[in-house]
Design a protein around this motif. Structure first.
Motif, PDB file in Angstrom:
ATOM      1  N   LEU A 489      -6.602  15.702  -5.613  1.00  9.41           N
ATOM      2  CA  LEU A 489      -6.553  14.269  -5.344  1.00  9.41           C
ATOM      3  C   LEU A 489      -5.338  13.931  -4.473  1.00  9.41           C
ATOM      4  O   LEU A 489      -5.427  13.102  -3.548  1.00  9.41           O
ATOM      5  N   PHE A 490      -4.215  14.564  -4.745  1.00  9.06           N
ATOM      6  CA  PHE A 490      -3.006  14.383  -3.934  1.00  9.06           C
ATOM      7  C   PHE A 490      -3.284  14.727  -2.468  1.00  9.06           C
ATOM      8  O   PHE A 490      -2.958  13.957  -1.551  1.00  9.06           O
ATOM      9  N   ALA A 491      -3.912  15.882  -2.238  1.00  6.45           N
ATOM     10  CA  ALA A 491      -4.206  16.308  -0.870  1.00  6.45           C
ATOM     11  C   ALA A 491      -5.232  15.397  -0.212  1.00  6.45           C
ATOM     12  O   ALA A 491      -5.133  15.091   0.989  1.00  6.45           O
ATOM     13  N   LEU A 492      -6.238  14.954  -0.958  1.00  3.18           N
ATOM     14  CA  LEU A 492      -7.234  14.042  -0.400  1.00  3.18           C
ATOM     15  C   LEU A 492      -6.585  12.744   0.060  1.00  3.18           C
ATOM     16  O   LEU A 492      -6.806  12.284   1.192  1.00  3.18           O
ATOM     17  N   LEU A 493      -5.771  12.135  -0.791  1.00  2.00           N
ATOM     18  CA  LEU A 493      -5.164  10.849  -0.467  1.00  2.00           C
ATOM     19  C   LEU A 493      -4.216  10.955   0.724  1.00  2.00           C
ATOM     20  O   LEU A 493      -4.252  10.124   1.640  1.00  2.00           O
ATOM     21  N   GLN A 494      -3.381  11.995   0.735  1.00  2.00           N
ATOM     22  CA  GLN A 494      -2.460  12.159   1.850  1.00  2.00           C
ATOM     23  C   GLN A 494      -3.208  12.495   3.145  1.00  2.00           C
ATOM     24  O   GLN A 494      -2.833  12.053   4.230  1.00  2.00           O
ATOM     25  N   GLY A 495      -4.279  13.285   3.024  1.00  2.00           N
ATOM     26  CA  GLY A 495      -5.077  13.604   4.204  1.00  2.00           C
ATOM     27  C   GLY A 495      -5.758  12.394   4.782  1.00  2.00           C
ATOM     28  O   GLY A 495      -5.797  12.201   6.013  1.00  2.00           O
ATOM     29  N   LEU A 496      -6.315  11.536   3.927  1.00  2.00           N
ATOM     30  CA  LEU A 496      -6.975  10.328   4.405  1.00  2.00           C
ATOM     31  C   LEU A 496      -5.973   9.367   5.053  1.00  2.00           C
ATOM     32  O   LEU A 496      -6.285   8.717   6.055  1.00  2.00           O
ATOM     33  N   ARG A 497      -4.767   9.279   4.483  1.00  2.00           N
ATOM     34  CA  ARG A 497      -3.738   8.421   5.088  1.00  2.00           C
ATOM     35  C   ARG A 497      -3.444   8.867   6.522  1.00  2.00           C
ATOM     36  O   ARG A 497      -3.378   8.053   7.443  1.00  2.00           O
ATOM     37  N   ARG A 498      -3.254  10.182   6.692  1.00  2.00           N
ATOM     38  CA  ARG A 498      -2.920  10.684   8.021  1.00  2.00           C
ATOM     39  C   ARG A 498      -4.116  10.558   8.972  1.00  2.00           C
ATOM     40  O   ARG A 498      -3.953  10.187  10.140  1.00  2.00           O
ATOM     41  N   LEU A 499      -5.310  10.827   8.495  1.00  2.00           N
ATOM     42  CA  LEU A 499      -6.494  10.734   9.348  1.00  2.00           C
ATOM     43  C   LEU A 499      -6.717   9.304   9.824  1.00  2.00           C
ATOM     44  O   LEU A 499      -7.173   9.082  10.955  1.00  2.00           O
ATOM     45  N   SER A 500      -6.385   8.324   8.997  1.00  5.01           N
ATOM     46  CA  SER A 500      -6.540   6.925   9.403  1.00  5.01           C
ATOM     47  C   SER A 500      -5.622   6.584  10.577  1.00  5.01           C
ATOM     48  O   SER A 500      -5.922   5.678  11.362  1.00  5.01           O
ATOM     49  N   GLN A 501      -4.494   7.329  10.705  1.00  5.71           N
ATOM     50  CA  GLN A 501      -3.549   7.082  11.792  1.00  5.71           C
ATOM     51  C   GLN A 501      -3.982   7.723  13.099  1.00  5.71           C
ATOM     52  O   GLN A 501      -3.671   7.212  14.177  1.00  5.71           O
ATOM     53  N   ILE A 502      -4.684   8.861  13.022  1.00  7.08           N
ATOM     54  CA  ILE A 502      -4.974   9.624  14.238  1.00  7.08           C
ATOM     55  C   ILE A 502      -6.456   9.687  14.577  1.00  7.08           C
ATOM     56  O   ILE A 502      -6.830  10.204  15.629  1.00  7.08           O
ATOM     57  N   GLY A 503      -7.315   9.154  13.712  1.00 12.71           N
ATOM     58  CA  GLY A 503      -8.750   9.353  13.871  1.00 12.71           C
ATOM     59  C   GLY A 503      -9.441   8.438  14.857  1.00 12.71           C
ATOM     60  O   GLY A 503     -10.602   8.686  15.221  1.00 12.71           O
ATOM     61  N   GLY A 504      -8.790   7.348  15.268  1.00 14.00           N
ATOM     62  CA  GLY A 504      -9.392   6.450  16.254  1.00 14.00           C
ATOM     63  C   GLY A 504     -10.692   5.818  15.773  1.00 14.00           C
ATOM     64  O   GLY A 504     -10.835   5.444  14.609  1.00 14.00           O
ATOM     65  N   ASP A 505     -11.673   5.739  16.693  1.00 17.71           N
ATOM     66  CA  ASP A 505     -12.934   5.068  16.386  1.00 17.71           C
ATOM     67  C   ASP A 505     -13.822   5.877  15.441  1.00 17.71           C
ATOM     68  O   ASP A 505     -14.841   5.355  14.962  1.00 17.71           O
TER      69      ASP A 505
END
Length: 517
Positions: A489-505
């Protein structure tokens, strides 16, 4: 045996194999004592069909040792050893664990083998499976809350990783972290992925008292009975940590997996067994935790305890737009761990996930990125020669370009196709493990078109799920699933936070804000 062949004689043989008196055997079957006595008086009598079913069920429930005694009594033959007994006799990994246990418990050589053999003969396989089932029903939030109760107030600046998502819901984990260890945005390349290997006497400080040693005996006997893989591979042991934004550094030594498996790895089952039995998780109620990880100071003092751990990452693979699925997105992969793994069995986790361990180059393999690349080959692309549980490291360079799977070779051929970052670090209070959370992003849509159909989880997973980065509702439900492991869960949440910054559209993710409490 064929239930139609039960007689008074074979029923008495089962009683003898189970080593029960007439009264105990009668209670075991749920019948009258007179019936058992009649079998002794009339060995040729044939019980009625209902009674034969009771006898057959009792034989099915018997331990391997009892079934072996029954076979010898009824056939006169000494049965072949079962898989568990064969592993106890021949498996070099089990022998290594037994030797380790003899040494660290100050037992005479061979004592551990005898004790494990005795315990193995007493085990009820059905009871072991029932216990595993009860543990799987103790959810992630109960574990996190129980450890908060056991350890009490936080130690500034460290506290439990907690996230608020979707604007109102809260996810609490057992991962002890601090603000400096989060949102690292650290590329996993040589200049910033810099754990160093130092000489260390790995297990000189581990001494087992009788209680701790017998828990280790139970772990080994249960591992044999359940057919769980146990391989004595080298592991990195964390000795010092220097993690901050843009850099992962620190020092590691080398220990062996068996040392971890019969000590720190026992803490998870001790805790979940207690919770399943309604025992409050306070100091004094969990003897192994009281011994190995009694307070937050011990959790943080990694240089003075056995601190193994690993790396795990949320994997996001770009997909092209589809007339059937919709707009271009990332597919996010989540696994359910199988029951054959030693820890986090039946829990949700990101994939890849693996112990941080060397293959053939102890210094180069200390990079977190090295473990994640190896785990991608093993857990996603089907290479079993990178799986330390099924193979020995005989190749000089298992990750040489000439040996890579076709999907990994395609990713590595062109710089920029594979983006790997460390998103956070923490110490998991469940067993004291270090956890490097990461994000793996494959930006080129061509990868999914070429190789998406070849991605297949290995034996460590019971199932593999995919989620769209454009589905915030389903991802919100996923975050709230209580089947997660805490580190997953820790890795999922941190991964989603970072992906929201770099994932664009390609992304429409639920808002996630962390706090340390």
């Amino acid at each position: 045996m064929d239930s139609a062949s039960w007689t008074g004689k074979t029923a008495c043989a089962l009683q003898a194999a189970l080593q029960m008196s007439n009264e105990v055997f009668a209670r075991h079957l749920g019948i009258g004592v007179r019936t058992v006595a009649d079998w002794h008086k009339k060995p040729d009598t044939k019980p009625q069909s209902g009674m034969q079913q009771l006898l057959e069920a009792a034989l099915d429930r018997a331990t391997p040792a009892a079934r072996a005694r029954f076979e010898q009594l009824t056939t006169g033959r000494t049965p072949e050893p079962d898989d568990a007994e064969q592993r106890l006799a021949d498996d070099p990994n089990i022998s290594a664990a037994l030797d380790w246990l003899d040494h660290h418990a100050s037992w005479e050589p061979g004592n551990a083998r005898r004790r494990v053999a005795t315990r193995l003969a007493q085990l009820d396989l059905h009871a072991l499976r029932d216990a595993a089932s009860r543990r799987s029903r103790v959810d992630q939030r109960r574990v996190a809350d129980a450890l908060a109760e056991y350890y009490g107030a936080r130690t500034q600046p460290h506290g439990r990783y907690t996230a608020v998502y979707g604007g109102r819901d809260e996810a609490v984990t057992s991962v002890l972290t601090c603000p400096e260890w989060l949102d690292l945005d650290c590329p996993l390349v040589a200049r910033s992925d810099r754990l160093s290997v130092v000489p260390a006497s790995a297990d000189v400080d581990i001494t087992l008292d009788e209680e701790a040693a017998m828990h280790a005996v139970q772990r080994l006997a249960g591992t044999l009975a359940m057919g769980i893989r146990l391989i004595d591979t080298p592991l990195y042991r964390l000795l010092g940590i220097d993690v901050h934004k843009g850099e992962v550094a620190g020092s590691v030594g080398i220990t062996n997996f068996v040392a971890y498996a019969v000590t720190m790895d026992l803490l998870e089952n001790e805790l979940t067994d207690a919770l399943a039995d309604g025992i409050a998780p306070r100091p004094g109620s969990l003897p192994l935790r009281d011994r190995y990880l009694p307070d937050l100071a011990a959790v943080l003092d990694v240089s003075r305890r056995l601190c193994a751990g690993g790396a795990l990452a949320l994997c996001a693979i770009a997909r092209p737009a589809s007339p059937y699925r919709g707009e271009a997105d990332y597919v996010l992969l989540v696994q359910e761990r199988s029951g054959r793994v030693l820890n986090a069995a039946h829990r949700l986790a990101v994939i890849p996930k693996g112990f941080h361990e060397p293959m053939t180059d102890v210094r180069a393999d200390a990079q977190i990125g090295a473990t994640l690349r190896r785990e991608m080959e093993e857990e996603l692309f089907g290479r079993d020669d990178t799986d330390s549980t099924t193979t020995d490291w005989l190749r000089a360079d298992p990750m040489h370009p000439s040996r890579l799977s076709e999907p990994m070779r395609w990713l590595m051929d062109t710089p920029g196709r594979l983006r790997m970052e460390c998103t956070g670090f923490g110490l998991n209070m469940v067993s004291g493990n270090f956890e490097f959370a990461g994000l793996i992003v494959i930006e080129d849509e061509e990868f999914w078109t070429r190789y998406g159909g070849l991605i297949e989880a290995n034996w460590e997973s019971a199932s593999l799920r995919q989620y769209s980065s454009l589905d915030p509702q389903l991802l919100t439900e996923l975050i709230g699933d209580v089947a997660w492991s805490n580190e997953g869960l820790f890795a999922l949440l941190q991964g989603l936070r970072r992906l929201s910054q770099i994932g664009g559209d390609r992304v429409n993710l639920p808002a996630i804000d962390w706090k340390v409490q």
